[in-house]
Design a protein around this motif. Sequence first.
Motif, mmCIF file in Angstrom:
data_model
loop_
_atom_site.group_PDB
_atom_site.id
_atom_site.type_symbol
_atom_site.label_atom_id
_atom_site.label_comp_id
_atom_site.label_asym_id
_atom_site.label_seq_id
_atom_site.Cartn_x
_atom_site.Cartn_y
_atom_site.Cartn_z
ATOM 1 N N LEU A 1 -34.719 48.031 -102.965
ATOM 2 C CA LEU A 1 -33.381 48.610 -102.893
ATOM 3 C C LEU A 1 -33.387 49.970 -103.574
ATOM 4 C CD1 LEU A 1 -31.408 45.400 -103.942
ATOM 5 C CD2 LEU A 1 -31.838 46.208 -101.636
ATOM 6 N N GLY A 2 -33.243 51.032 -102.778
ATOM 7 C CA GLY A 2 -33.173 52.363 -103.368
ATOM 8 C C GLY A 2 -34.421 52.702 -104.157
ATOM 9 N N GLY A 3 -34.269 53.675 -105.033
ATOM 10 C CA GLY A 3 -35.380 54.046 -105.904
ATOM 11 C C GLY A 3 -36.326 55.031 -105.254
ATOM 12 N N ASP A 4 -37.301 55.447 -106.040
ATOM 13 C CA ASP A 4 -38.273 56.442 -105.593
ATOM 14 C C ASP A 4 -39.682 55.978 -105.966
ATOM 15 O OD1 ASP A 4 -38.944 59.196 -104.613
ATOM 16 O OD2 ASP A 4 -39.670 59.402 -106.670
ATOM 17 N N LYS A 5 -40.592 56.137 -105.013
ATOM 18 C CA LYS A 5 -42.008 55.822 -105.235
ATOM 19 C C LYS A 5 -42.233 54.355 -105.580
ATOM 20 C CE LYS A 5 -43.173 60.519 -106.704
ATOM 21 N NZ LYS A 5 -43.725 61.367 -107.791
ATOM 22 N N LEU A 6 -41.515 53.488 -104.897
ATOM 23 C CA LEU A 6 -41.816 52.063 -104.973
ATOM 24 C C LEU A 6 -42.899 51.747 -103.952
ATOM 25 C CD1 LEU A 6 -38.180 50.642 -105.165
ATOM 26 C CD2 LEU A 6 -39.734 51.099 -107.064
ATOM 27 N N SER A 7 -43.717 50.739 -104.228
ATOM 28 C CA SER A 7 -44.823 50.448 -103.317
ATOM 29 C C SER A 7 -45.097 48.958 -103.256
ATOM 30 C CB SER A 7 -46.089 51.199 -103.743
ATOM 31 O OG SER A 7 -46.564 50.739 -104.992
ATOM 32 N N VAL A 8 -45.544 48.533 -102.073
ATOM 33 C CA VAL A 8 -46.015 47.169 -101.837
ATOM 34 C C VAL A 8 -47.350 47.297 -101.127
ATOM 35 C CG1 VAL A 8 -45.536 44.947 -100.777
ATOM 36 C CG2 VAL A 8 -43.643 46.335 -101.634
#
Length: 739
Positions: free
Chosen positions: A427-434
Amino acid sequence: MTHPNLRPRLPSVSGRGLAAAAVALGLGLVPLGLLPGTPAPRAHADPVADANRQAALVDQEDQRIMQTRSVLSAILMIGGQATAQWKRPQIFGSAQGKTLVLPATPTGRPYTVADLAKYGGQYFRRQGDGSFLLGIHVFVADGAKLLLASGTSPLVLRMGSLPGAFSSIVSFGGTIQIKGTQRAPVQITSWNPRVNAPDRQVADGRAYIRAVGGEFRMDHTKVSDLGFWSGRTGGIALTGTDRPSSATKHLNKQQRHEAKKKRQQQQQNGGSTGGGPGDIETETPGGTATHVPAADLVTGSITNSTVTGDAFGLFVSGSNQTQITSNEIQNSLVNGLVMHRFAKNANIANTTVRGSRGDGFVLSRATEKIRVTNCTAEKNGHDGFTLNGKALADGPSASGESLESFGDSSINNSLAKDNGHYGIELLGGDKLSVQNSKVVGGDMGIVVRDAATNVQISGNQLTGQVRQGISLRDGVRDANLAGNTVDGARTGIYLRSSSATLLGNTIKGAKAHGISVIGSAGGSQIRDNTLSGSGTSAVSTSRSHGKVVKEDNNDDGWHDTASLWMKVQRYLTPLNVIWTCVFAVVIFSMVRARNDRQRIGRLGLHPYTLQQPLEKRQVWSLPRRSAHPQPRPMPARPGPMPGAMPGAPAMAGAGAGGLGGNPLAAAPGQPVAGRHAVPPPGGPSASPTVPGNVPRPAVPQPVAPHASQTTGPRPVPPPATPPHPTPRGGVPQPQRRGV
């Protein structure tokens, strides 16, 4: 405030109720209104009433903790012999029950189970089976340490928990260490002495453990049936505080110099590990407006432990560099493992969350740089993993929070299996990764939404989703999806009002679309993907707008099941319809020009069939002046003019109707002598006559050379009126219809 020595009188009860009452009063937990013989509140009779009751209990706990800390701080500031006396463990009384306060020891020695038995008295009892029953709140003061460790046999701690009254262990700036071994783990559970079993009713509150600031460490421990309602009272909770601690007071001179030297070294190296006691945590503006001193952030580790049946399995907020590894969390009433506000630089590894009613793993707003590695979320009621990087505010707020989002957190080499809602949700955010993770089952596999930016989803395997394998929607920008494999979802990858680069993904067994793009998707690229399955389209972009690049996608294994009308609809875009109408108008105009209603009768005829050869056309000339002006003609007189040469023809006057001195001029509208002119009577050499029958000398007429002169012109009789430039005389005309 209730005096510690004040004892309520027992009501007249007998049997098991009397024993339970004695235990309850001996533990200092139960108010008079909750003794046996009085009606106890019915748990879960009314959900709204239960919620209000639990919220009120949380508020009472906050007040009790702050009052205890305030009283202790005020006493320690007095000085003298009174202060020295209060630096020993004491029992404080309040309307919310009794609290055993453990202040810091002069030598720094930690308190142990033996100290709890010594200072807790009747509120800390050893049971016949070797377990200990805690019937009082324990407060570990700033700088104090509490060690609960197993010896040769496991330590079993039962925390008293009755309707409306329960025990707790809370540190405020202190240290709690729970240490077991693989063979002898520490066992902690809530306990209801009335039923001689763990307390599984949360509507009336339940025992819990909490660290407020300071340090918390737990290893080889089995925890069960703790906590209620909120995260900070949810079972095992590590929370920071916005109140300044006095941790520096508990360092000697040498320790302070060593801490200062360490801080200076870290500043020179440009690194930061959260600082030491008394440091101020500084960072680039944009995260939050909240000021949190480094000494007031909680830190610690939870390893090799099992948590079962807590309200919140593990709850962490306001922490720095917390380590959570090799744990198992089961059947939590809300969420399994929650990293809440201002938790950062944490490492979560080799941890399994199973059977929670809510989410398995939750990284809430205002969390940063949290790494989740080799973890498993299985059979949870909602999402397996939830990462929330949205800003704390979207406009002016009372707390003045920043509008910047959070991020830099990741999920790696993890498994989300058979969860009730989504496998992984961002949800939203910046530079999240999976990355390099597996998602099995669920309504959707990986869902990214709420305007997340720079998301990286790569190397993941998704199987058995109901609707979509990977879904990006609601304003996601600059996402990268590479090397993912989606098997069995109705739609492999779904983009709605988002932009992303899809590179090298493999879609198998899709039943509707391999890749579907809807809404604004300008800047998206779909390249080098392999698509197999059956459905209406392998790559569907007919409902999107904006430039979407599709290149080198392999859809040889795709079976198109679209109907004829659906195939037509793919090309019925507004732009295609406009151009089709334009071309239709042009073609219709061309056909109408060739087949006008007035020329319908000419169908089947050559367009030049009715045209006459050029050499057969009548030549007409307009009147013109002679190149050499002639003298004005004299009036006509009978007979020859005086002085005229004998035999010369007389000139006709203007009134005689003769030609006014230009023998080459022809009457208007009459043919002139030419290659097609009709010769006068008597042959071409006959001379014209003038009025009075006076012959005129014949004037030769020039004839333009023409290729047709080899055979000679064929004379055509002059018409009475000037003909059409394309004369039709003597040529049969087709019958006109509709005129």
